[in-house]
Design a protein around this motif. Sequence first.
Motif, PDB file in Angstrom:
ATOM      1  N   ASP A  31      -0.207   6.133  -6.168  1.00 10.80           N
ATOM      2  CA  ASP A  31      -0.160   5.512  -5.356  1.00 10.80           C
ATOM      3  C   ASP A  31      -1.055   4.259  -5.911  1.00 10.80           C
ATOM      4  OD1 ASP A  31      -3.557   5.727  -5.172  1.00 10.80           O
ATOM      5  OD2 ASP A  31      -2.644   8.272  -5.612  1.00 10.80           O
ATOM      6  N   ALA A  44       1.853   5.261  -1.391  1.00 11.85           N
ATOM      7  CA  ALA A  44       1.581   6.524  -1.885  1.00 11.85           C
ATOM      8  C   ALA A  44       2.955   7.872  -1.216  1.00 11.85           C
ATOM      9  CB  ALA A  44       0.862   8.023  -1.120  1.00 11.85           C
ATOM     10  N   PRO A 103      -9.410  -0.194  -5.479  1.00  8.71           N
ATOM     11  CA  PRO A 103      -8.015   0.266  -5.862  1.00  8.71           C
ATOM     12  C   PRO A 103      -7.201  -0.169  -6.948  1.00  8.71           C
ATOM     13  CG  PRO A 103      -8.074  -0.253  -3.453  1.00  8.71           C
ATOM     14  CD  PRO A 103      -8.783  -1.425  -4.038  1.00  8.71           C
ATOM     15  N   ASP A 128       0.799  -0.786  -0.173  1.00  5.50           N
ATOM     16  CA  ASP A 128       0.305  -0.042   0.072  1.00  5.50           C
ATOM     17  C   ASP A 128       0.884   1.243  -0.177  1.00  5.50           C
ATOM     18  OD1 ASP A 128      -2.232   1.324   0.504  1.00  5.50           O
ATOM     19  OD2 ASP A 128      -2.318   1.633   2.252  1.00  5.50           O
ATOM     20  N   ALA A 187      -4.552   4.019  -3.448  1.00 12.76           N
ATOM     21  CA  ALA A 187      -5.806   4.407  -3.019  1.00 12.76           C
ATOM     22  C   ALA A 187      -6.942   3.803  -3.335  1.00 12.76           C
ATOM     23  CB  ALA A 187      -4.473   5.056  -1.607  1.00 12.76           C
ATOM     24  N   HIS A 188      -7.382   4.362  -4.241  1.00 10.43           N
ATOM     25  CA  HIS A 188      -8.350   4.106  -4.776  1.00 10.43           C
ATOM     26  C   HIS A 188      -8.757   3.750  -6.428  1.00 10.43           C
ATOM     27  CE1 HIS A 188      -7.401   7.655  -7.153  1.00 10.43           C
ATOM     28  NE2 HIS A 188      -6.970   7.933  -5.890  1.00 10.43           N
TER      29      HIS A 188
END
Length: 119
Positions: free
Chosen positions: A66, A51, A79, A49, A68-69
């Motif tokens: 990243d 960023a 994600p 995970d 994250a989504h």
Amino acid sequence: MTRETRDPGLDALLDLDSQVLVVDPQGGHWVKFVVRRVPVSPEKPHGLDYALTLHGPDGGRLAGFDNAHPVGRRKRGEPQDHRHRLRTVRPYDYRDAATLLADFWTLVDAVLKESGVIP
């Protein structure tokens, strides 16, 4: 018996977790790293995970990578790896930790050059 392939740049990437580095002391630009191990899943097959972001003097994100989504056509759902550049978000093909770091610093240099921060 099979051997798990070890990503040689992974330790360097994980060591950057929580680091904030000033890349333009006069103008106030800085980068931030958030990198954590997570269970391997279809959404995060590399088990990370992350960023990696470039920020301007006001703290706003100018660019980064990243996972994250969801992005693009997958605005809903799981994600995925992607790249932010100013107001544009595009999918990113994560290959390994060293390539992610190289691509991040290339993006940082490009944005700082376009902004006139560096020649």
